[in-house]
Write a protein that holds these residues in place. Structure first.
Motif, PDB file in Angstrom:
ATOM      1  N   LYS A 263      99.803  -9.049 -35.459  1.00 35.05           N
ATOM      2  CA  LYS A 263     100.694  -7.956 -34.678  1.00 35.05           C
ATOM      3  C   LYS A 263     101.349  -6.780 -36.379  1.00 35.05           C
ATOM      4  O   LYS A 263     102.416  -7.546 -36.977  1.00 35.05           O
ATOM      5  N   LEU A 264     100.391  -5.815 -36.386  1.00 31.15           N
ATOM      6  CA  LEU A 264     101.316  -5.095 -37.675  1.00 31.15           C
ATOM      7  C   LEU A 264     101.738  -3.760 -36.686  1.00 31.15           C
ATOM      8  O   LEU A 264     100.295  -3.151 -36.074  1.00 31.15           O
ATOM      9  N   SER A 265     102.820  -2.890 -37.821  1.00 34.40           N
ATOM     10  CA  SER A 265     103.127  -1.323 -37.282  1.00 34.40           C
ATOM     11  C   SER A 265     101.954  -0.534 -37.779  1.00 34.40           C
ATOM     12  O   SER A 265     101.813  -1.072 -38.788  1.00 34.40           O
ATOM     13  N   ALA A 266     102.008   0.671 -37.825  1.00 38.29           N
ATOM     14  CA  ALA A 266     101.445   1.867 -37.728  1.00 38.29           C
ATOM     15  C   ALA A 266     102.128   1.634 -39.322  1.00 38.29           C
ATOM     16  O   ALA A 266     101.027   1.824 -40.615  1.00 38.29           O
ATOM     17  N   LYS A 267     102.849   2.432 -39.340  1.00 42.52           N
ATOM     18  CA  LYS A 267     103.711   2.213 -41.035  1.00 42.52           C
ATOM     19  C   LYS A 267     103.367   1.246 -42.174  1.00 42.52           C
ATOM     20  O   LYS A 267     103.504   1.169 -43.285  1.00 42.52           O
ATOM     21  N   GLN A 268     103.094  -0.371 -40.861  1.00 45.47           N
ATOM     22  CA  GLN A 268     102.935  -1.623 -42.510  1.00 45.47           C
ATOM     23  C   GLN A 268     101.862  -1.339 -42.798  1.00 45.47           C
ATOM     24  O   GLN A 268     101.606  -1.639 -43.793  1.00 45.47           O
ATOM     25  N   ILE A 269     101.022  -0.947 -41.808  1.00 49.94           N
ATOM     26  CA  ILE A 269      99.489  -0.848 -42.785  1.00 49.94           C
ATOM     27  C   ILE A 269      99.180   0.414 -43.097  1.00 49.94           C
ATOM     28  O   ILE A 269      98.708  -0.218 -44.714  1.00 49.94           O
ATOM     29  N   ALA A 270     100.265   1.653 -43.277  1.00 45.74           N
ATOM     30  CA  ALA A 270     100.032   2.298 -43.696  1.00 45.74           C
ATOM     31  C   ALA A 270     100.847   2.151 -45.450  1.00 45.74           C
ATOM     32  O   ALA A 270     100.490   2.504 -46.448  1.00 45.74           O
ATOM     33  N   ASP A 271     101.691   1.295 -45.324  1.00 43.85           N
ATOM     34  CA  ASP A 271     102.749   1.582 -46.789  1.00 43.85           C
ATOM     35  C   ASP A 271     102.178   0.127 -47.249  1.00 43.85           C
ATOM     36  O   ASP A 271     102.532   0.546 -48.218  1.00 43.85           O
ATOM     37  N   SER A 272     100.988  -0.190 -47.177  1.00 40.73           N
ATOM     38  CA  SER A 272     100.462  -1.560 -47.332  1.00 40.73           C
ATOM     39  C   SER A 272      99.430  -0.677 -48.764  1.00 40.73           C
ATOM     40  O   SER A 272      99.217  -0.235 -49.772  1.00 40.73           O
ATOM     41  N   TYR A 273      98.287  -0.157 -47.631  1.00 45.15           N
ATOM     42  CA  TYR A 273      97.483   0.883 -48.338  1.00 45.15           C
ATOM     43  C   TYR A 273      98.474   1.984 -49.522  1.00 45.15           C
ATOM     44  O   TYR A 273      97.670   2.810 -50.465  1.00 45.15           O
ATOM     45  N   ARG A 274      99.209   2.773 -48.996  1.00 47.36           N
ATOM     46  CA  ARG A 274      99.988   3.206 -49.610  1.00 47.36           C
ATOM     47  C   ARG A 274     100.007   2.673 -51.298  1.00 47.36           C
ATOM     48  O   ARG A 274     100.402   3.038 -52.271  1.00 47.36           O
ATOM     49  N   ASP A 275     100.523   1.401 -50.853  1.00 45.65           N
ATOM     50  CA  ASP A 275     100.803   0.723 -52.639  1.00 45.65           C
ATOM     51  C   ASP A 275      99.467   0.018 -52.843  1.00 45.65           C
ATOM     52  O   ASP A 275      99.728   0.743 -54.367  1.00 45.65           O
ATOM     53  N   LEU A 276      99.091   0.249 -52.518  1.00 47.32           N
ATOM     54  CA  LEU A 276      97.059  -0.207 -53.075  1.00 47.32           C
ATOM     55  C   LEU A 276      96.877   1.541 -53.731  1.00 47.32           C
ATOM     56  O   LEU A 276      96.008   0.715 -54.614  1.00 47.32           O
ATOM     57  N   LEU A 277      97.176   2.383 -53.370  1.00 48.57           N
ATOM     58  CA  LEU A 277      96.758   3.538 -54.067  1.00 48.57           C
ATOM     59  C   LEU A 277      97.564   4.716 -54.752  1.00 48.57           C
ATOM     60  O   LEU A 277      97.946   5.380 -54.614  1.00 48.57           O
ATOM     61  N   LYS A 278      98.832   3.451 -54.883  1.00 49.62           N
ATOM     62  CA  LYS A 278      99.759   4.600 -55.732  1.00 49.62           C
ATOM     63  C   LYS A 278      99.500   5.108 -56.631  1.00 49.62           C
ATOM     64  O   LYS A 278     100.486   6.260 -57.179  1.00 49.62           O
ATOM     65  N   GLU A 279      98.859   4.856 -58.073  1.00 46.13           N
ATOM     66  CA  GLU A 279      98.069   6.069 -59.320  1.00 46.13           C
ATOM     67  C   GLU A 279      98.154   7.046 -58.770  1.00 46.13           C
ATOM     68  O   GLU A 279      97.921   7.518 -58.783  1.00 46.13           O
ATOM     69  N   ASN A 280      97.726   7.171 -57.176  1.00 46.99           N
ATOM     70  CA  ASN A 280      96.655   8.508 -56.544  1.00 46.99           C
ATOM     71  C   ASN A 280      97.460   9.140 -56.377  1.00 46.99           C
ATOM     72  O   ASN A 280      97.631  10.331 -56.039  1.00 46.99           O
ATOM     73  N   LEU A 281      99.474   8.821 -55.936  1.00 47.57           N
ATOM     74  CA  LEU A 281     100.025   9.794 -55.234  1.00 47.57           C
ATOM     75  C   LEU A 281     100.799   9.722 -56.321  1.00 47.57           C
ATOM     76  O   LEU A 281     102.072  10.390 -56.442  1.00 47.57           O
TER      77      LEU A 281
END
Length: 378
Positions: A263-281
Motif C-alpha cells: 500500500k502506498l499513498s498518492a503523496k508517497q508515489i508523487a514524492d518518489s517520482y519528484r526525487d527521480l526527476l529533481k533535475e527537471n525541477l
C-alpha cells in the motif's frame, strides 16, 4: 447472420435464468451481449463442468478472492461496454483473462473491438477464441463474423486459413509474483511486452512492472536497431544499451504497467517520482520542462493498495498519461519529459540495473516476421 439464441437455449436446458445473470453465477465469468441482444454466448460445456465440480468442494480463501476479482473485472467491463467505452472495457477484460486465462474473455475483447469499428483486431480475437474453444455453441456465427470482418479490413484474410497464432498469455515476473499479458491494448492499439522487472526498496518489494511498446510501430523500427547492433540476438541488442535506448528514444507509444506489492499513498508515489526527476525541477531547468514535470507529478492523486495497478503511458507525440485502477488522467505533452521518464528505468543511472536488463528480455521477438504483430500473437 444467424441468431445465437437457439444455442443458448440448448445449452441452458431447463435453466431459465437471464443470460447475463447465469454467466455471473458461473464463477463470475461471462461473455458480452450486444446492445441489440443478438450476439450472446454462455460458458463452454467444459467450463460448466468445472463449475459443477467446484460445488463439491469448499473453495479456500484464495480461490474465493480470485473468483470475486474475476467477477468484478467482468462487471466493470460490462458497465464500460454498455457505456460504449470500448477501450476501457477491453482493458478490463484483458485483466480478467490475465487473472483467469479463459477463452471467454477473448470473445469479450473481440466483441468490444467489433463494436468499436476495428475489424482486423476483432477478427484476430475471434480466431483466438475459436482456437481455445473450437466447440463453442456459437462457433458457426463467430466464423461468419470473421469472414465479414476480414472483408471490412480489406479482404486480405478472407477465405484464407491463417497460420496458428497464440492469444495473449500471462508472463510471470518471478520476484514480485505478478504476471503481465504478453500483449495488451492501449488507446485501441496492440502493445507488445518487451520484458518484466521488479522494484524493491530497503529490502521490501514495491512493485512488479511490465514494459510495453506499440507493437506495429516498434516492429517497423526494429530492423534499424538490428542493423545497428549487427544482429537480432539479445546479447547483441543489449550491447552499449542499444535495446534500452531503442525503447527510450523510439518514436512510438510505450506503457509501464505497474502492480503494487504494498500500500502506498498518492503523496508517497508523487514524492518518489519528484526525487527521480529533481533535475527537471531546479531553477536552472528549462521553464517549459519544469512546468511539464510539475504537471506530471500532479497526476498521482490516488492512493494504491496491494495488487492495485497503475499504467504510465506516453504516446509517439509525447502525451503522458497515468491510469490508476482503470481511471485515466492525461497530463502534459512533452517529448523531452517522456525521455526522462523512460530513462528512470532504462537509462545510464536506472532505478535497478537488474530491472533495466529484464525489461528488454523479450525485445528480440519484435523481429518475428509473422502476422502476430497485428493479429493477436505473443
Amino acid at each position: 447472420m444467424a441468431n445465437s439464441m437457439p444455442h443458448i437455449e440448448k445449452a441452458l436446458g431447463s435453466l431459465r435464468l437471464p443470460v447475463r445473470g447465469w454467466l455471473l453465477a458461473a464463477l463470475g465469468i461471462g461473455l458480452l451481449s450486444d446492445p441489440v441482444g443478438r450476439d450472446r454466448m454462455v460458458l463452454s460445456p467444459a467450463l460448466a463442468a468445472k463449475k459443477d465440480a467446484a460445488k463439491k468442494e469448499t473453495p479456500d480463501k484464495q480461490d474465493e478472492e480470485l473468483k470475486q476479482k474475476v467477477k468484478k473485472l467482468f462487471e466493470d467491463g460490462m458497465v464500460q461496454y454498455d457505456l460504449r467505452r470500448f477501450d476501457v472495457a477491453i482493458t478490463l477484460f484483458e485483466k480478467a483473462f490475465e487473472t483467469r486465462p479463459d477463452p471467454v474473455f477473448l470473445y469479450n475483447i473481440a466483441q468490444a473491438h467489433r463494436m468499436a469499428g476495428r475489424p482486423a483486431e476483432a477478427a484476430a480475437f475471434y480466431r483466438n477464441f475459436l482456437r481455445k474453444a473450437p466447440d463453442a455453441p456459437n462457433a458457426a456465427d463467430v466464423k461468419g463474423w470473421i469472414a465479414q470482418l476480414d472483408k471490412e479490413a480489406g479482404g486480405k484474410q478472407a477465405n484464407i486459413v491463417p497460420p496458428p497464432v497464440d492469444p495473449p498469455v500471462p508472463y510471470l515476473e518471478p520476484k514480485s509474483k505478478q504476471s503481465f499479458l504478453s500483449r495488451i491494448t492501449v488507446d485501441g492499439k496492440s502493445y507488445f511486452l518487451t520484458g518484466v522487472g521488479h522494484r524493491s526498496y530497503m529490502g521490501f518489494s514495491v512493485y512488479g512492472m511490465g514494459l510495453y511498446v506499440d507493437d506495429s510501430l516498434a516492429r517497423r523500427a526494429f530492423p534499424k536497431l538490428v542493423a545497428q547492433a549487427g544482429g537480432s540476438e539479445l546479447q547483441q541488442l543489449r550491447a552499449r544499451d542499444l535495446a534500452q535506448s531503442f525503447v527510450v528514444l523510439g518514436e512510438f507509444g510505450k506503457a509501464a504497467v505497474i502492480r503494487f506489492s504494498r500500500k502506498l499513498s498518492a503523496k508517497q508515489i508523487a514524492d518518489s517520482y519528484r526525487d527521480l526527476l529533481k533535475e527537471n525541477l531546479k531553477d536552472s531547468a528549462a521553464p517549459a520542462l519544469r512546468q511539464s514535470t510539475q504537471q506530471f507529478l500532479a497526476l498521482f492523486n490516488r492512493d494504491v493498495a496491494t495488487n492495485d495497478e497503475m499504467m504510465i503511458s506516453t504516446s509517439g507525440d509525447g502525451l503522458i498519461s497515468v491510469t490508476t485502477n482503470s481511471v485515466r488522467v492525461d497530463g502534459p505533452r512533452d517529448p523531452t519529459l517522456c525521455i526522462d521518464l523512460w530513462n528512470m528505468w532504462l537509462g545510464g543511472k536506472p532505478l535497478s540495473p537488474d530491472m533495466k536488463q529484464t525489461l528488454v528480455e523479450r525485445i528480440a521477438l519484435l523481429g518475428q516476421s509473422t502476422s502476430a504483430a497485428t493479429s493477436g500473437g505473443k
